[in-house]
Every structure is written in structure tokens, then in C-alpha cells.
Design a protein around this motif. Structure first.
Motif, short mmCIF file in Angstrom:
data_model
loop_
_atom_site.label_atom_id
_atom_site.label_comp_id
_atom_site.label_asym_id
_atom_site.label_seq_id
_atom_site.Cartn_x
_atom_site.Cartn_y
_atom_site.Cartn_z
N ASP A 19 0.82 -1.22 0.00
CA ASP A 19 0.00 0.00 0.00
C ASP A 19 0.85 1.26 0.00
N ILE A 23 0.80 3.79 -6.93
CA ILE A 23 -0.44 3.10 -7.30
C ILE A 23 -0.28 2.29 -8.58
N ARG A 26 1.22 -1.30 -7.57
CA ARG A 26 0.58 -2.13 -6.56
C ARG A 26 -0.02 -3.41 -7.13
#
Length: 553
Positions: A19, A23, A26
Motif C-alpha cells: 500500500d 499506485i 501495486r
């Protein structure tokens, strides 16, 4: 804690790390089961609802391998099977155990050899959780210690013993090393054993010759905490006796560091003189140490104690030998006056030219001086050479202490502040463990003892075997907060009794579980506890005394 709970903690930490990534990284940092099924369907060219971009990536990155009736996804780059997110924990555990808990690099090498799709961070997370590895890792180097400031000769005297039993000579087995903290002046004595009576007798010799110190500091050995040592206060009531914490040599680092210097110098002396008689080396070594310039005071210990340099007028005696008619000078009158004028016997006059003090180098002047002259001398001679030497040394001593204190304070600010219930580790001394036992004692912080006068906060800790009676600073700890330590986290401290640090270490390592004997004889009857239990005496038996033990290993 069972394996499922440990696995849950592992995946929780791994997900927290994922996390924290960008992004875009991920989704594909680890491949989960759902994505693996989509990849498998793309490779089988089955109808599925995935994008063309995903199909292109899957076909470029993976290939289908069929073993028997089972289809496997292999990574083309490494030609190794893909491990999904849900299987990472099991594969990491298998590889880590396969390499014998050898650490991060070897575990990572084993994983790269067998599998693909396992990130390096997963190995780091698991090894930080592994209790077996974390209790056997190397202990971090401690920060620089807080300096001890003791101005004045014999303000603080540190004492320690050097074990010489491996090179015993004429029944001498130990060296007693005493060192003044300010002047760095050393005393060395050969001892037949560690008995307190031997230590006390040599301490009395120092005290009656040079006077008692204000503080007598030693470690926590039995030879220093015995009643006969404490009885020194009967003769010198103002004497303060300080004993350091067990297994903590940093509390008297000066004499501990000097012990290594003494042993090296003794070894060199023995090699140079081609002998094994180390008790005879103590005198030359002691003189050499006391005549060497100290880095902290920029003066030699001899000069600081006696106010003059060592009398080694080698050239003076050679000149006498050349000019004298006889080979041996018997009377002072036989010395040529020219030699005396050329070589001044007093290298450093004790009074300056402008001083009104009497010349104490002349015994006649001393005899003829009356009380009024003495009073005048006491008032006017405020700056004798001995006093100047001590003042200059004091300035250097304080400058060194200030540098050490600044380093200590800087390091102290960087230290971690622990909270109650944090898991920490304490270093286990080599004498309390075998070669295969853990080197770190896992503990749980149960109390924080804040200090108002300094930045240094101390902590009370508990182990599985009891609450340790001593308190520790954060510099004594290594952080084990990443470990599982299930039993320690769930421990009810209310049911625990007090225990010493040494006892806790020995219970963890199962070391020296058999009681050692304190015999002074041959240990060949059942009066010896070791003989009665049919075990051999070890180096911990007999209190370090030289005995005729016949039950040795």
C-alpha cells in the motif's frame, strides 16, 4: 502462536508495504490467485473478459507448462514457476528452513533458484519476524559511553582482574590491575587465585603507600563484593565502594581497555626475553605504561603523580663511566665536578627564577629555613611545576571528556524511545551461553523510568522466566519489535518473580544448568557436588582457585 496467526501477521506487513508503493506498481507487485487464473486463461486462449493490454502483457511475460494433467504458469525471463500472493509465505518458509536459517541473502538466493514472483521485501519481512534468527543475530555496536569525570589523583580508582590461568606460572593465575582514572597511573600485582583476601591485601598496600581513593570502583565479581573488601571501610570510613552491573564491562571501560594493553605488552616482553615468566614482566610493563604519554591528559602518569619525569639519565652515567678512574664509583667525591656541572641532576627546577620560594633542591636551605620562611613559601609558591603539570593535564582531560560527552549526547538523541509492551533484546555474554545458544535475550518492556536530569531514560523488562531486577537504558537494547515473540507478548507479568539478568540468560540458553562445585580439594569423593552427580568439573568450578582436582574435563 500457531502458524496461521504468524501467516496473518506476515501478510498484514506485506500488504502495508504494498500500500505504500506507487499506485501503478501495486496491482502487479505480487500476482494474486484471481489474476493468475486470468493469465492462465489467456495462455490457454480461452474466452475471457480481459483487456487487450492485459493479454499482450500476459503472453509476453508468461508461458504455459503442463506437467501431467496440471497446468503451471512459468515466467519466461527466469524460466521458473510463478508463485502467487497466497503461496508466498509457504515458499519463503520452506526456502528459509532449507538453507538452515542462514539469513536474508542465502534465503533470497534459494528463492531465486526455485521460484519467480516472490519480491525481496517478503524475505526481509519474514526474517525480521523469525524469532530463531533474531535471537542469534549480531548485536549492534553500542553508542559511545557517558564519560566519567574524576579530577585529582585517587579520586576514582578502578580495579579488575586479568585471567592468566591458561599460562599459569609458579602458581600465579591472575593479575590484579588497579588504575587511577585521572592520572591513568597503573598498579599490577600477580595473584595465585581470585580469593578476596589477595585482592584486599594489595589494595591495602596501595592505600597505605599512596593514600585511599575517594571512590573504589570494580565489577560485580565475588572477589570484589566479599565482606573482606567491604571491611576496608572500617579503616577508611569515607571510602565509597561502587560495583558495576553484572556482564556490563562498559561501566568501568578505562581499566577494561587497559587490560588488553597490559596483556599485549606482557606478550611482547615474554617474546623479547624468550621466557614464560609473566609475573616478572609486571614490573617492566607497569613502568612502561606509567611512563607513556596519555592521549587524554597529554602527560605521562608518572609525571602527573610525582611532578617530574622518570629518572633515566643514561648519558650521565655513561660519561661518569668514561671519565672515572675506577670502573665503579664508590664515593660521591670521586665524581668529577665538570660532569656535575654539565649534567644537572635536577632536570626541572621546582621554582622559577622570579619566585621568592626557597630552592628545595638544596637540603641545607631546607634545614636552615624557619617557620616564617615556610609560611612565606606557602603563600608565594602558588605555581609549582607539579601544580602546573596537573593543571595542564586537567585542561586536556576536561577537553577529552567534553568531546566524549558531546558524542554521547548526539547519539542519545538518535536512540529509539521504547514504550511499554515493546519487544527488545539484551546481549547475552559469552560466559552465559554455549556456541550454539542464542546471543540475544528477548524481553518485554514493562516499565519506563523517565529521568528528569538527563535525556537517558531507563527501562524495566520481563522475560519468560521472570522480571529482571536491573534497569537498562535504550543503548543496551536491540529492537525486536518485528519479531513474533508470541509467548512473550501474551505473558502475564503479575505471575512472575524477580530474577537476575545472569539467571535469565542461563535459563534461556540452558547453560551451566548443573551447579558448579566450590571444592578446594581433589574432588574425588561424593562430597564434591559434581562428582556426586557423575559430571566433570568445569572451568567455573573451584572459584578460580588452583586446586588438585582429579575430576576435571
Amino acid at each position: 502462536m500457531n502458524d496461521n496467526n504468524e501467516m496473518d501477521i506476515f501478510y498484514s506487513k506485506l500488504q502495508t508495504y504494498i500500500d505504500s508503493l506507487d499506485i501503478k506498481k501495486r496491482n502487479k507487485y505480487t500476482i494474486k490467485n484471481d489474476m493468475c487464473l486470468d493469465i492462465l486463461s489467456v495462455l490457454k486462449e480461452e474466452n475471457n473478459n480481459v483487456s487487450a493490454k492485459f493479454k499482450f502483457w500476459a503472453k509476453q511475460t508468461f508461458r504455459l507448462v503442463k506437467i501431467g494433467s496440471t497446468d503451471f504458469v512459468y515466467v519466461k525471463k527466469h524460466n521458473l514457476p510463478l508463485v502467487t500472493h497466497e503461496q508466498i509465505y509457504y515458499r519463503v518458509v520452506d526456502c528459509h528452513v532449507a538453507v538452515g536459517h542462514s539469513g536474508r541473502d542465502k534465503t533470497w538466493a534459494e528463492i531465486k533458484r526455485l521460484y519467480a514472483g516472490i519480491p525481496h521485501q517478503a524475505i526481509c519481512i519474514y526474517i525480521n519476524m523469525c524469532d530463531t534468527c533474531q535471537t542469534r543475530r549480531s548485536f549492534p555496536t553500542p553508542i559511545s559511553g557517558k564519560p566519567i569525570v574524576s579530577l585529582g589523583f585517587l579520586t576514582r580508582l578502578q580495579v579488575d582482574l586479568i585471567d592468566m590461568r591458561s599460562v599459569s606460572y609458579n602458581n600465579y593465575n591472575f593479575i590484579m590491575h588497579a588504575k587511577d582514572h585521572f592520572t591513568k597511573f597503573s598498579w599490577l600485582y600477580a595473584l595465585p587465585s581470585k580469593e578476596a583476601i589477595n585482592v584486599a591485601n594489595n589494595l591495602r598496600n596501595i592505600f597505605y603507600t599512596f593514600g585511599p581513593p575517594k571512590i573504589l570502583q570494580s565489577d560485580n565479581g565475588k572477589e570484589f563484593v566479599a565482606k573482606i573488601i567491604l571491611d576496608l571501610k572500617l579503616n577508611w570510613p569515607d571510602l565509597i565502594i561502587i560495583n558495576g552491573r553484572p556482564r556490563h564491562p562498559q561501566s568501568q571501560g578505562l581499566v577494561e581497555r587497559s587490560n588488553a594493553v597490559v596483556q599485549h605488552m606482557i606478550g611482547k616482553w615474554l617474546e623479547k626475553n624468550k621466557t614464560s615468566n609473566w609475573p616478572d614482566a609486571l614490573g617492566p610493563v607497569m613502568l612502561a605504561i606509567n611512563n607513556s604519554i596519555s592521549q587524554s591528559t597529554k602527560k605521562s602518569p608518572y609525571e602527573m603523580v610525582f611532578g617530574q619525569t622518570l629518572r633515566i639519565d643514561h648519558d650521565f652515567w655513561e660519561e661518569i663511566q668514561k671519565q672515572s678512574k675506577n670502573s665503579i664509583i664508590i664515593n660521591e667525591e670521586e665524581i668529577d665536578e665538570s660532569i656535575i656541572n654539565e649534567f644537572n641532576l635536577f632536570n626541572e627546577p621546582l621554582a622559577t627564577k622570579n619566585s621568592t620560594c626557597i630552592d628545595i633542591s638544596s637540603p641545607i636551605s631546607n634545614l636552615l629555613s624557619n617557620e616564617s620562611d615556610t609560611e612565606c613559601a606557602d603563600k608565594s609558591c602558588q605555581n609549582t611545576p607539579h601544580k602546573r603539570i596537573r593543571e595542564e593535564a586537567e585542561i586536556c582531560y576536561l577537553q577529552t571528556a567534553e568531546r566524549q560527552l558531546n558524542n554521547y549526547n548526539r547519539a542519545l538523541k538518535k536512540q529509539k524511545i521504547y514504550q511499554i509492551n515493546d519487544i527488545v533484546g539484551l546481549k547475552i555474554a559469552n560466559v552465559d551461553r554455549s556456541n550454539m545458544a542464542p546471543s540475544i535475550l528477548p524481553c518485554r518492556v514493562i516499565q519506563v523510568l523517565a529521568s528528569e536530569e538527563s535525556l537517558n531514560t531507563t527501562y524495566k523488562v520481563a522475560t519468560l522466566y521472570g522480571v529482571i531486577s536491573d534497569s537498562f537504558s535504550s543503548s543496551d537494547f536491540t529492537d525486536l519489535s518485528q519479531t513474533v515473540s508470541a509467548e512473550l507478548r501474551q505473558l502475564d507479568i503479575k505471575t512472575l518473580s524477580s530474577i537476575t539478568f545472569i539467571q535469565a540468560c542461563q535459563k534461556l540458553t540452558h547453560y551451566k544448568s548443573n551447579q558448579v562445585c566450590k571444592c578446594v580439594g581433589t574432588c574425588d569423593t561424593n562430597r564434591c557436588p559434581c562428582k556426586k552427580q557423575s559430571i566433570k568439573c568445569c572451568s567455573k568450578c573451584h572459584r578460580g582457585k588452583c586446586t588438585l582436582c582429579q575430576n576435571y574435563i
